[in-house]
Structures are given as C-alpha cells and as structure tokens.
Design a protein around this motif. Structure first.
Motif, PDB file in Angstrom:
ATOM      1  N   HIS A  69       0.839  -1.194   0.000  1.00  0.00           N
ATOM      2  CA  HIS A  69       0.000   0.000   0.000  1.00  0.00           C
ATOM      3  C   HIS A  69       0.879   1.251   0.000  1.00  0.00           C
ATOM      4  O   HIS A  69       2.008   1.235   0.492  1.00  0.00           O
ATOM      5  CB  HIS A  69      -0.905   0.033   1.237  1.00  0.00           C
ATOM      6  N   GLY A  70       0.306   2.329  -0.522  1.00  0.00           N
ATOM      7  CA  GLY A  70       0.916   3.628  -0.315  1.00  0.00           C
ATOM      8  C   GLY A  70       0.774   4.000   1.153  1.00  0.00           C
ATOM      9  O   GLY A  70       0.071   3.317   1.919  1.00  0.00           O
ATOM     10  N   LEU A  71       1.425   5.072   1.562  1.00  0.00           N
ATOM     11  CA  LEU A  71       1.452   5.414   2.980  1.00  0.00           C
ATOM     12  C   LEU A  71       1.318   6.913   3.189  1.00  0.00           C
ATOM     13  O   LEU A  71       1.940   7.716   2.488  1.00  0.00           O
ATOM     14  CB  LEU A  71       2.778   4.944   3.599  1.00  0.00           C
ATOM     15  N   VAL A  72       0.497   7.282   4.187  1.00  0.00           N
ATOM     16  CA  VAL A  72       0.377   8.665   4.644  1.00  0.00           C
ATOM     17  C   VAL A  72       1.058   8.753   6.011  1.00  0.00           C
ATOM     18  O   VAL A  72       0.641   8.081   6.957  1.00  0.00           O
ATOM     19  CB  VAL A  72      -1.093   9.105   4.765  1.00  0.00           C
ATOM     20  N   ALA A 132      13.261   9.730   9.278  1.00  0.00           N
ATOM     21  CA  ALA A 132      13.646   8.407   9.779  1.00  0.00           C
ATOM     22  C   ALA A 132      12.470   7.451   9.711  1.00  0.00           C
ATOM     23  O   ALA A 132      12.626   6.263   9.378  1.00  0.00           O
ATOM     24  CB  ALA A 132      14.159   8.516  11.210  1.00  0.00           C
ATOM     25  N   ALA A 133      11.268   7.940  10.009  1.00  0.00           N
ATOM     26  CA  ALA A 133      10.070   7.091   9.933  1.00  0.00           C
ATOM     27  C   ALA A 133       9.784   6.683   8.491  1.00  0.00           C
ATOM     28  O   ALA A 133       9.376   5.543   8.221  1.00  0.00           O
ATOM     29  CB  ALA A 133       8.871   7.837  10.527  1.00  0.00           C
ATOM     30  N   ILE A 134      10.016   7.597   7.554  1.00  0.00           N
ATOM     31  CA  ILE A 134       9.813   7.263   6.140  1.00  0.00           C
ATOM     32  C   ILE A 134      10.821   6.207   5.698  1.00  0.00           C
ATOM     33  O   ILE A 134      10.468   5.254   4.974  1.00  0.00           O
ATOM     34  CB  ILE A 134       9.924   8.534   5.280  1.00  0.00           C
ATOM     35  N   ALA A 135      12.074   6.332   6.117  1.00  0.00           N
ATOM     36  CA  ALA A 135      13.088   5.327   5.776  1.00  0.00           C
ATOM     37  C   ALA A 135      12.706   3.968   6.337  1.00  0.00           C
ATOM     38  O   ALA A 135      12.871   2.933   5.669  1.00  0.00           O
ATOM     39  CB  ALA A 135      14.448   5.765   6.325  1.00  0.00           C
ATOM     40  N   TRP A 136      12.183   3.966   7.570  1.00  0.00           N
ATOM     41  CA  TRP A 136      11.715   2.710   8.179  1.00  0.00           C
ATOM     42  C   TRP A 136      10.587   2.104   7.342  1.00  0.00           C
ATOM     43  O   TRP A 136      10.566   0.897   7.086  1.00  0.00           O
ATOM     44  CB  TRP A 136      11.242   3.007   9.600  1.00  0.00           C
ATOM     45  N   ALA A 137       9.663   2.945   6.899  1.00  0.00           N
ATOM     46  CA  ALA A 137       8.508   2.456   6.134  1.00  0.00           C
ATOM     47  C   ALA A 137       8.943   1.914   4.771  1.00  0.00           C
ATOM     48  O   ALA A 137       8.415   0.900   4.288  1.00  0.00           O
ATOM     49  CB  ALA A 137       7.491   3.577   5.959  1.00  0.00           C
ATOM     50  N   GLY A 146       7.410   4.067  -3.295  1.00  0.00           N
ATOM     51  CA  GLY A 146       7.227   5.131  -4.278  1.00  0.00           C
ATOM     52  C   GLY A 146       5.947   5.902  -4.089  1.00  0.00           C
ATOM     53  O   GLY A 146       5.665   6.839  -4.850  1.00  0.00           O
ATOM     54  N   ARG A 147       5.144   5.520  -3.090  1.00  0.00           N
ATOM     55  CA  ARG A 147       3.869   6.216  -2.839  1.00  0.00           C
ATOM     56  C   ARG A 147       3.756   6.575  -1.356  1.00  0.00           C
ATOM     57  O   ARG A 147       2.810   6.195  -0.671  1.00  0.00           O
ATOM     58  CB  ARG A 147       2.694   5.340  -3.264  1.00  0.00           C
ATOM     59  N   ILE A 148       4.735   7.299  -0.868  1.00  0.00           N
ATOM     60  CA  ILE A 148       4.727   7.745   0.528  1.00  0.00           C
ATOM     61  C   ILE A 148       4.612   9.265   0.555  1.00  0.00           C
ATOM     62  O   ILE A 148       5.387   9.972  -0.082  1.00  0.00           O
ATOM     63  CB  ILE A 148       6.001   7.305   1.276  1.00  0.00           C
ATOM     64  N   GLY A 149       3.627   9.762   1.293  1.00  0.00           N
ATOM     65  CA  GLY A 149       3.419  11.197   1.406  1.00  0.00           C
ATOM     66  C   GLY A 149       3.189  11.611   2.842  1.00  0.00           C
ATOM     67  O   GLY A 149       3.240  10.793   3.772  1.00  0.00           O
ATOM     68  N   LEU A 150       2.940  12.893   3.034  1.00  0.00           N
ATOM     69  CA  LEU A 150       2.843  13.475   4.373  1.00  0.00           C
ATOM     70  C   LEU A 150       1.469  14.084   4.618  1.00  0.00           C
ATOM     71  O   LEU A 150       0.844  14.630   3.698  1.00  0.00           O
ATOM     72  CB  LEU A 150       3.898  14.575   4.545  1.00  0.00           C
ATOM     73  N   ALA A 165      12.612  18.209   1.761  1.00  0.00           N
ATOM     74  CA  ALA A 165      13.972  18.564   1.357  1.00  0.00           C
ATOM     75  C   ALA A 165      14.965  17.472   1.728  1.00  0.00           C
ATOM     76  O   ALA A 165      16.071  17.420   1.179  1.00  0.00           O
ATOM     77  CB  ALA A 165      14.379  19.883   2.013  1.00  0.00           C
ATOM     78  N   LYS A 166      14.595  16.585   2.639  1.00  0.00           N
ATOM     79  CA  LYS A 166      15.496  15.530   3.117  1.00  0.00           C
ATOM     80  C   LYS A 166      15.274  14.199   2.412  1.00  0.00           C
ATOM     81  O   LYS A 166      16.211  13.404   2.257  1.00  0.00           O
ATOM     82  CB  LYS A 166      15.294  15.316   4.634  1.00  0.00           C
ATOM     83  N   THR A 167      14.025  13.942   1.986  1.00  0.00           N
ATOM     84  CA  THR A 167      13.706  12.645   1.382  1.00  0.00           C
ATOM     85  C   THR A 167      12.547  12.825   0.416  1.00  0.00           C
ATOM     86  O   THR A 167      11.658  13.659   0.670  1.00  0.00           O
ATOM     87  CB  THR A 167      13.345  11.611   2.464  1.00  0.00           C
TER      88      THR A 167
END
Length: 354
Positions: A69-72, A132-137, A146-150, A165-167
């Motif tokens: 799944h993509g992730l929010v 760091a949480a995105i890298a973990w995910a 490829g489908r991770i957003g905020l 700006a970081k990831t």
C-alpha cells in the motif's frame, strides 16, 4: 387475592419492565458506540528507531487484501499529542484506507510513555524524526516506497517542507498549516481577543505584552528574565515551553516550500480558524507552488482550526456526544471525502510525482 399483594405484583412487573427497557436501551447504545468506533482498517503498534531511542507508533493498513500500500505519514501540530491523537485521527486513517493507503503516526517524545520531551525539539529535529520514519517504512515489504506522502496540521507547516527537502515524498496534505511563527502568533492573539469581545484597553495591553515577549526572545532572554518582565503573569508559559519557543520562534516556511515544487499538495483551509491566518497561508502557498501546478487549495467554511464543525466545537457537550456516538461527524462537511478523493486521484495518475 389480597389487593395489597396485587399492587405489589403490578409494581414489581412495572419495575422489571422498566429495568428491562433501560438495559435494552443501554445495550443498544453500547452497540452503536462499538459500531461507530469500528474502523475499516487494521491497526498495529510499531517501533521505529531514531537517534538512539524508539518512536512508539501505530500503523493502520487497509483491509483490501493487497500486499503493498501507499502510505500517509502523520506530522502532529503543537502540544503533547499521542499516535492516534486520542483516537481523533482514526476517521482520517479510515478515509486513507478507503483510498488504498496505510497511515503511520507515533507518540511525540515524552507522551504516552515515549522517551524524551517534545519541547526539546526544533522543527528540524521533527523533520529528521519524520524522515527516519519514512526510511523505516520504505524498508517494509507491505509499503510501496514510491507512494509515501505526508499529512500535517498547524505547526506541522514548518516541518512538512523540511521533510521533503530531506527525502522524496509523493504528496502532501497540509491542514491549516502555519507559515511564519511571529505573524501566526499575532494573528492568533488578536483573533481570540476579538472573538471574546475584548475591550480596546484589553487589546492594547495584550499587544504590549506580546511585544515585550518578542523583544525578550530577540535578545535570547532566560526564562527567569521573562518571568520577571511579566510580573508573574506567565499565562501558562513554563520553563520548558519558553525554551521551545526560543528555539523555534524564527520559523518561516516560505523558503522551505520550494522543496514542494512539483509535488501534489492538498491545502485544506478552515473558515473559522482563530489560530492560523488562512488567507496569508493560501497567499504564500500560491506564490511559491502555483507555478508548478501541483497545488490544490480547498476551503471548508464551517471548519475550525482543528477541522471540527464550528457548530459542534462551540459546545463541549456536543463534542463529547458526537465523539462518542458519531466520531466521523465531528469533521467539517467534505473534509474526509476530500482527503480520500485526493488520494484516489493520485492513484489514477492525477498528480505529478517528483
């Protein structure tokens, strides 16, 4: 049969029926509450290592049978917020799940038993934590990297572009985000005073106090100096909070927003926002992001800063009863559907991917 015995039996039957009716109503209400708080998603506690300690989180995933799944990823606003925001995030997570997206959130440091103190964090610290949480995910087999957003509200407005700006991020949902700390603080002060019907003299005194606070911050005054200048009228300002404000009061997202050029951004703005000047926020976002074509701004006339319906938030009783019996109805009309539709449109290729 003796009349008194007959009366007693009738009274007993009436009492039994009353109790039975009350129990049936109670059981029915309990069933409604359980049903309303059952969300169409799976939730699990997760642990994320960052900076030598652990982020205590919750990962909510759709029940659609898909393997990935993509992730929010959720970025909290101000205050001691836990992973679910006291369950307030769950209707939003369910909307994400309906669009095929998982949701990730975690307790702020020092909240719900988590190590650390969120008041020790700068906006850059919070951005590092989120990256760091995105890298973990991205390392998880059930998340499509490829489908991770905020998703972020209010104070998160200073964090979201720093994370981008970081990831790489695929999208951003910004909910009444702040742009400039000092402008936002002055707007909030005046908006609340006017809402309270404050007199001109009270407004002048509050502005003078705010100006004094700003001068103390600019010369890096200690908490003791602040307390002395306020003559003991601290208005809830603790030493920890003073340190937090001193660290972050120069925050301004204007330049950082460049990191979101070309990224699909849903900007949700409340019509009854006493905390953030949404007109100023929309102006800045449009100036920086409109050229890239990725900005979608939506206004919700009945929403407060927390995106609850203004008609509900004005009454503590209404908030409590709605949260208990119909939590999805707390939110401004169209807000949950708008978030779901934005994510579904991304899935259909409706937005640019960096």
């Amino acid at each position: 049969m003796h009349p008194k015995i007959q009366l007693r039996r009738r009274g007993l039957r009436a009492t039994v029926w009353t109790l039975a009716t009350a129990l049936a109503v109670a059981a029915g209400l309990a069933g409604v509450v359980l049903w309303q708080h059952s969300y169409a998603m799976d939730e699990r506690r997760v642990s994320i290592r960052h900076g030598g300690h652990t982020l205590n989180g919750v990962l909510a995933t759709p029940k659609d049978g898909r393997k990935r799944h993509g992730l929010v990823v959720y970025v909290h606003g101000d205050g001691p917020v836990d992973a679910t925001h006291d369950d307030g995030y769950k209707p939003l997570w369910e909307a994400n799940a309906k669009a095929g997206y998982a949701s990730l959130s975690w307790d702020k440091p020092g909240v719900a038993g988590a190590p650390g103190n969120w008041l020790d964090q700068s906006m850059d610290d919070r951005a590092d934590e989120t990256a760091a949480a995105i890298a973990w995910a991205r390392a998880r087999p059930d998340i499509d990297g490829g489908r991770i957003g905020l998703w972020g509200a209010s104070q998160a407005g200073w964090v979201l572009p720093k994370v981008a700006a970081k990831t790489p991020v695929s999208f951003v949902i910004a909910v009444s985000p702040a742009v400039n700390w000092l402008r936002q603080g002055r707007y909030n002060l005046l908006a609340e005073l006017h809402a309270d019907g404050a007199s001109a003299s009270r407004i002048s005194a509050a502005i003078a106090k705010s100006d004094t606070t700003r001068r103390l911050l600019e010369r890096h005054a200690t908490y003791e100096e602040y307390a002395k200048a306020m003559n003991g009228d601290l208005d809830g300002m603790t030493a920890d909070r003073w340190r937090f404000v001193s660290e972050n009061y120069t925050a301004d997202a204007t330049r950082d927003l460049d990191a979101l050029r070309g990224v699909p951004v849903l900007l949700a703005l409340a019509g009854h926002d006493l905390n953030v000047d949404t007109a100023d926020t929309e102006r800045v976002y449009r100036e920086v992001l409109d050229a890239g074509g990725g900005l979608t701004a939506k206004r919700y006339p009945d929403a407060t800063h927390s995106f609850l319906k203004h008609s509900i938030e004005r009454s503590d009783l209404k908030v409590a009863l709605t949260a208990l019996f119909s939590p999805r109805s707390l939110f401004a009309d169209g807000f949950l559907d708008g978030q779901r539709q934005f994510l579904e449109e991304l899935g259909r290729g409706g937005g640019a991917t960096p």
